[in-house]
Write a protein that holds these residues in place. Structure first.
Motif, short mmCIF file in Angstrom:
data_model
loop_
_atom_site.label_atom_id
_atom_site.label_comp_id
_atom_site.label_asym_id
_atom_site.label_seq_id
_atom_site.Cartn_x
_atom_site.Cartn_y
_atom_site.Cartn_z
N LEU A 193 0.91 -1.31 0.07
CA LEU A 193 0.02 0.12 0.07
C LEU A 193 0.85 1.36 -0.06
O LEU A 193 1.92 1.13 0.69
CB LEU A 193 -0.83 0.25 1.34
N ALA A 194 0.53 2.34 -0.64
CA ALA A 194 0.89 3.40 -0.51
C ALA A 194 0.05 4.65 -0.49
O ALA A 194 -0.92 4.71 -1.39
CB ALA A 194 1.94 3.93 -1.64
N ARG A 233 5.35 -6.15 -5.03
CA ARG A 233 5.63 -6.38 -3.83
C ARG A 233 5.77 -5.26 -2.97
O ARG A 233 5.95 -5.37 -1.64
CB ARG A 233 7.26 -6.98 -4.01
N ALA A 234 6.23 -4.16 -3.31
CA ALA A 234 6.24 -2.95 -2.75
C ALA A 234 6.04 -1.57 -3.47
O ALA A 234 6.13 -1.55 -4.65
CB ALA A 234 7.65 -2.54 -2.25
N LEU A 235 5.58 -0.52 -2.81
CA LEU A 235 5.19 0.70 -3.26
C LEU A 235 5.70 1.59 -2.44
O LEU A 235 5.87 1.53 -1.08
CB LEU A 235 3.60 0.92 -3.06
N VAL A 245 7.29 1.23 -7.97
CA VAL A 245 6.70 -0.01 -7.66
C VAL A 245 7.69 -1.30 -7.88
O VAL A 245 8.18 -1.36 -8.77
CB VAL A 245 5.52 0.02 -8.87
N GLY A 246 7.69 -1.77 -6.62
CA GLY A 246 8.77 -3.04 -6.79
C GLY A 246 7.82 -4.14 -7.42
O GLY A 246 6.75 -4.59 -6.60
N THR A 247 8.23 -4.93 -8.32
CA THR A 247 7.57 -6.15 -8.79
C THR A 247 8.42 -7.06 -8.64
O THR A 247 9.58 -7.00 -8.62
CB THR A 247 6.91 -5.80 -10.42
N ALA A 252 9.29 -0.26 -11.42
CA ALA A 252 8.70 0.86 -12.29
C ALA A 252 8.74 2.03 -11.57
O ALA A 252 8.30 1.90 -10.41
CB ALA A 252 7.43 0.22 -12.78
N ARG A 253 8.40 3.20 -12.36
CA ARG A 253 8.01 4.54 -11.68
C ARG A 253 7.11 5.03 -12.48
O ARG A 253 7.27 5.03 -13.69
CB ARG A 253 9.58 5.34 -11.85
N TRP A 254 6.01 5.31 -11.96
CA TRP A 254 4.96 6.06 -12.49
C TRP A 254 4.81 7.68 -12.32
O TRP A 254 5.00 7.79 -11.33
CB TRP A 254 3.46 5.30 -11.99
N ARG A 255 4.97 8.18 -13.42
CA ARG A 255 4.79 9.45 -13.36
C ARG A 255 4.31 10.00 -14.68
O ARG A 255 4.75 9.72 -15.72
CB ARG A 255 6.48 10.13 -13.17
N ASN A 256 3.52 11.22 -14.71
CA ASN A 256 2.99 11.97 -15.82
C ASN A 256 2.23 10.88 -16.59
O ASN A 256 2.52 10.89 -17.93
CB ASN A 256 4.11 12.62 -16.62
N GLY A 257 1.83 10.03 -16.32
CA GLY A 257 0.86 8.94 -16.94
C GLY A 257 1.40 7.94 -17.55
O GLY A 257 0.94 7.27 -18.54
#
Length: 268
Positions: A193-194, A233-235, A245-247, A252-257
């Motif tokens: 969760l984050a 696995r982690a946020l 986002v740890g998978t 992965a890094r979510w930014r600007n869509g």
């Protein structure tokens, strides 16, 4: 161990005194960054003193949480340990009539309460002595809790559970309705969760990532949507608002869509 410099991901400049492949989790506390290794070694890094190293006799460590004035809490398969600022450590028994409780997650909320998630017994809340235990009988939807996150607006504490999806507790209103697959969550197993500043909650499951706002699932991402793997696995939300986002298949890094992905081929 890698570090985000603001523009790129690169190896941490200060050499670790142990193998990074054996690190279980990382948390910020006080002015230091704390790292937990799978053999119970706790590493602390601060710009003034550099590395510190402590050996805690915890069995199969799982989680860390920093509490101002008390120190670093460590949860493991044998129960709860505390590493004090002076370097001493002690074991905290959760039940006087049982030798140990297998722990999965820890959180210190904004009021200073310690939340303790377990694999088989539900969750404990330490406001004062004795501890408060939440179980299925008292409204908790699952006996196993994987993660915690606190809503920065309301102070409600959310839990990622093994079998009931996203759960939530508010001091004023008690238990919120569980959010699971029937209401749009990719899986009933909410692992990570984050919490966002606006009260939105990012929920990582073993079947994808979901954004929850005002009690509803707003969007879901899976492997075909840019994630390197649907098993989350982690946020972590950083100060710039980007979601890390740890998978099971990389970072992965979510930014600007959009997602930016790092894996073995990108040097991770």
């Amino acid at each position: 161990l890698s570090q985000w410099t603001g523009s790129r991901l690169e190896p941490f400049a200060q050499a670790l005194p142990v193998a990074a492949s054996e690190l279980v989790t990382i948390v910020a506390g006080g002015e230091d960054v704390w790292m937990l290794r799978n053999d119970g070694t706790v590493l602390g890094w601060g710009p003034d003193q550099g590395w510190t190293r402590h050996r805690i006799p915890v069995m199969e460590p799982q989680a860390l949480a920093w509490q101002e004035g008390r120190g670093l809490w460590i949860g493991g398969m044998d129960g709860l340990w505390l590493l004090r600022p002076n370097g001493s450590h002690e074991f905290h028994r959760l039940k006087s009539n049982e030798p140990s409780t297998s722990l999965s997650a820890l959180l210190v909320d904004r009021e200073g309460s310690l939340w303790i998630g377990s694999y088989t017994e539900g969750i404990y809340q330490e406001v004062s002595t004795p501890l408060t235990l939440f179980t299925r009988e008292s409204g908790l939807g699952s006996t196993t809790v994987w993660s915690f996150a606190e809503d920065p607006r309301s102070g409600c504490v959310h839990m990622g559970s093994d079998s009931a999806g996203l759960l939530g507790w508010c001091d004023a209103g008690g238990w919120a309705s569980a959010l699971g697959p029937a209401r749009g969550l990719p899986s009933r197993r909410a692992i990570a969760l984050a919490a966002a500043p606006d009260g939105s909650m990012w929920v990582g499951t073993h079947r994808g990532l979901a954004l929850v706002r005002d009690g509803s699932v707003r969007r879901v991402w899976r492997e075909g949507d840019g994630l390197p793997d649907p098993y989350i696995r982690a946020l972590l939300l950083d100060p710039d608002g980007a979601l890390w986002v740890g998978t099971a298949g990389g970072l992965a890094r979510w930014r600007n869509g959009a997602f930016t992905v790092w894996g073995i081929t990108q040097g991770l």
